[in-house]
Enzyme design. Structure first.
Site, PDB file in Angstrom:
ATOM      1  N   ASP A  56      51.794  34.721  58.418  1.00 15.90           N
ATOM      2  CA  ASP A  56      50.707  34.372  58.654  1.00 15.90           C
ATOM      3  C   ASP A  56      50.548  33.137  58.949  1.00 15.90           C
ATOM      4  O   ASP A  56      51.082  32.357  59.527  1.00 15.90           O
ATOM      5  CB  ASP A  56      49.085  33.755  57.841  1.00 15.90           C
ATOM      6  CG  ASP A  56      48.192  33.412  58.249  1.00 15.90           C
ATOM      7  OD1 ASP A  56      47.954  33.698  59.331  1.00 15.90           O
ATOM      8  OD2 ASP A  56      47.345  33.889  57.601  1.00 15.90           O
ATOM      9  N   ARG A 110      51.598  25.093  52.568  1.00 18.57           N
ATOM     10  CA  ARG A 110      50.618  24.883  53.886  1.00 18.57           C
ATOM     11  C   ARG A 110      51.560  22.860  53.920  1.00 18.57           C
ATOM     12  O   ARG A 110      50.583  22.250  53.653  1.00 18.57           O
ATOM     13  CB  ARG A 110      49.360  25.482  54.144  1.00 18.57           C
ATOM     14  CG  ARG A 110      48.788  26.521  54.235  1.00 18.57           C
ATOM     15  CD  ARG A 110      47.483  26.454  54.771  1.00 18.57           C
ATOM     16  NE  ARG A 110      47.700  27.963  53.997  1.00 18.57           N
ATOM     17  CZ  ARG A 110      46.487  28.542  53.822  1.00 18.57           C
ATOM     18  NH1 ARG A 110      45.914  28.108  54.821  1.00 18.57           N
ATOM     19  NH2 ARG A 110      46.212  29.891  53.933  1.00 18.57           N
ATOM     20  N   GLN A 125      45.809  31.765  46.175  1.00 14.97           N
ATOM     21  CA  GLN A 125      44.563  32.632  46.310  1.00 14.97           C
ATOM     22  C   GLN A 125      44.080  34.120  45.899  1.00 14.97           C
ATOM     23  O   GLN A 125      45.609  34.616  45.000  1.00 14.97           O
ATOM     24  CB  GLN A 125      44.110  32.639  47.816  1.00 14.97           C
ATOM     25  CG  GLN A 125      44.806  32.580  48.687  1.00 14.97           C
ATOM     26  CD  GLN A 125      44.210  32.164  50.218  1.00 14.97           C
ATOM     27  OE1 GLN A 125      43.686  32.451  50.717  1.00 14.97           O
ATOM     28  NE2 GLN A 125      44.496  33.686  50.920  1.00 14.97           N
ATOM     29  N   ASP A 236      33.984  33.748  57.420  1.00 19.20           N
ATOM     30  CA  ASP A 236      34.124  32.719  56.132  1.00 19.20           C
ATOM     31  C   ASP A 236      32.700  32.791  55.414  1.00 19.20           C
ATOM     32  O   ASP A 236      31.753  32.744  56.149  1.00 19.20           O
ATOM     33  CB  ASP A 236      34.403  32.030  57.074  1.00 19.20           C
ATOM     34  CG  ASP A 236      35.150  31.161  57.570  1.00 19.20           C
ATOM     35  OD1 ASP A 236      36.446  32.313  57.753  1.00 19.20           O
ATOM     36  OD2 ASP A 236      36.051  29.974  58.766  1.00 19.20           O
ATOM     37  N   GLU A 249      34.363  25.972  52.135  1.00 16.42           N
ATOM     38  CA  GLU A 249      34.768  27.806  52.242  1.00 16.42           C
ATOM     39  C   GLU A 249      35.405  27.805  51.062  1.00 16.42           C
ATOM     40  O   GLU A 249      35.935  27.628  50.542  1.00 16.42           O
ATOM     41  CB  GLU A 249      35.800  27.517  53.764  1.00 16.42           C
ATOM     42  CG  GLU A 249      35.958  28.925  54.172  1.00 16.42           C
ATOM     43  CD  GLU A 249      37.755  28.891  54.779  1.00 16.42           C
ATOM     44  OE1 GLU A 249      38.001  29.658  54.647  1.00 16.42           O
ATOM     45  OE2 GLU A 249      37.239  27.972  55.741  1.00 16.42           O
ATOM     46  N   SER A 252      37.607  33.913  53.606  1.00 18.64           N
ATOM     47  CA  SER A 252      38.085  33.555  54.892  1.00 18.64           C
ATOM     48  C   SER A 252      38.910  35.239  54.745  1.00 18.64           C
ATOM     49  O   SER A 252      39.500  36.068  54.009  1.00 18.64           O
ATOM     50  CB  SER A 252      39.030  33.109  55.721  1.00 18.64           C
ATOM     51  OG  SER A 252      39.359  33.607  56.847  1.00 18.64           O
TER      52      SER A 252
END
Length: 335
Positions: A56, A110, A125, A236, A249, A252
């Site tokens: 991604d 990340r 997630q 979102d 959030e 997504s």
């Protein structure tokens, strides 16, 4: 790095009680999500080959963690940012049919995240993906799926309240739908993030649709990779989070690109060279199933339901020592 310290913060659960609650939420939610959305639990990779094009690309500027492997000379491996594209390949290879889907426990790094109350370099997630028919690539399908996810989250609130009534956060009764274009027309003087906060504060929970394409002012509401979500059919899920006075959030998601929207979005993003990658060639040739999918943040959901001020209270990650010290002084205990 911006750290928000709520006034008179009280976590209401000890660290060990919090760990028990985290396990309960994660175990219970994934079972309910799998059952209600007809998803099967499968195993997923922590890293992929760079040459596959499966990683991604997020906003296109984040650097993946890369390494080589003795058994694959000349190949660069990348720790995943998410499994947005890999899941679609898995649905094809495992023979899933329309109406069937999968979910997996996704862990990512990340490295370029700005560390604050909501963001960590460690991402956990539930990544999920479901096969749909081409004629189901509609706004109605998207909204129906969003309502299903909202219902599952609401049910989790009641489950957590039963076990931890002193700690649970009360969630709104419904979810509000709006596009980024409509939101920009309502609040043209505000930044995209300020618009999100304004509309989510008003409604409690919002599904903000159509993220990635340019708005009337020539700028996108937010970045979104051009090769997984269809920018006209994504969004979102945002909850208003009083503890930090901002929109949180949780997910997504979106209906994924088909042949036409992939070609269009690659051109708009200036990434037409990706069409030569194996994954993209398969998609453009019509060899992959049409799907809808997304990610639901595990730590974000725990943070929401337990009303925690920092994501580090519900996941073990790396934080600057100064942040740890300040948090500790205010009863924010980072794992």
């Amino acid at each position: 790095m911006e750290l928000i310290i709520p006034e008179k913060y009280d976590p209401r659960l000890t660290i060990r009680e919090t760990q028990d609650a985290i396990k309960y939420i994660r175990d219970t939610f994934q079972k309910e999500m799998g059952r209600e959305m007809h998803l099967e639990r499968i195993s997923a990779p922590l890293f992929v080959e760079k040459s596959s094009g499966l990683n991604d690309d997020l906003n296109g500027v984040e650097r993946p963690v890369q390494f080589d492997m003795a058994g694959l000379p000349g190949e660069t491996l990348e720790v995943v940012h998410s499994l947005a594209k890999w899941k679609r390949m898995a649905l094809k290879e495992y023979g899933f049919k329309p109406g069937e889907g999968l979910y997996t426990n996704m862990n990512a790094i990340r490295r370029d995240e700005e560390l604050d109350n909501l963001h960590s370099c460690y991402v956990d997630q539930w990544d999920w993906e479901k096969v749909i028919r081409k004629e189901e690539r509609t706004t109605e399908t998207l909204m129906e799926t969003v309502r299903e996810i909202f219902k599952i989250i609401k049910h989790m609130q009641h489950e957590v309240w039963y076990k931890y009534p002193q700690a649970v956060k009360q969630l709104p009764e419904d979810i509000f739908f709006i596009t980024t274009g409509e939101l920009a027309e309502m609040y043209p003087e505000l930044t995209p993030k300020e618009r999100e906060n304004r509309i989510t504060r008003e409604h409690g929970c919002v599904f903000l649709m159509q993220i990635g394409d340019k708005l009337a002012d020539g700028k996108p509401h937010d970045g979104r990779a051009p090769d997984y979500d269809d920018w006209k059919l994504n969004g979102d899920i945002l909850f208003w989070f009083d503890t930090l006075n901002c929109a949180l959030e949780i997910s997504s998601m979106g209906i994924r690109v088909d042949e036409a929207s992939l070609a269009e979005q690659l051109k708009k993003a200036g990434c037409e060279e990706r069409a030569k990658l194996p994954y993209h060639k398969m998609l453009l040739n019509g060899e992959l199933p049409y799907t809808i999918g997304g990610g639901i943040g595990q730590s974000r959901l725990c943070m929401l339901l337990l009303d925690r001020a920092h994501i580090g209270e519900v996941q073990a990650s790396i934080w600057p020592e100064e942040m740890r010290r300040i948090c500790r002084e205010h009863k924010i205990y980072l794992l």
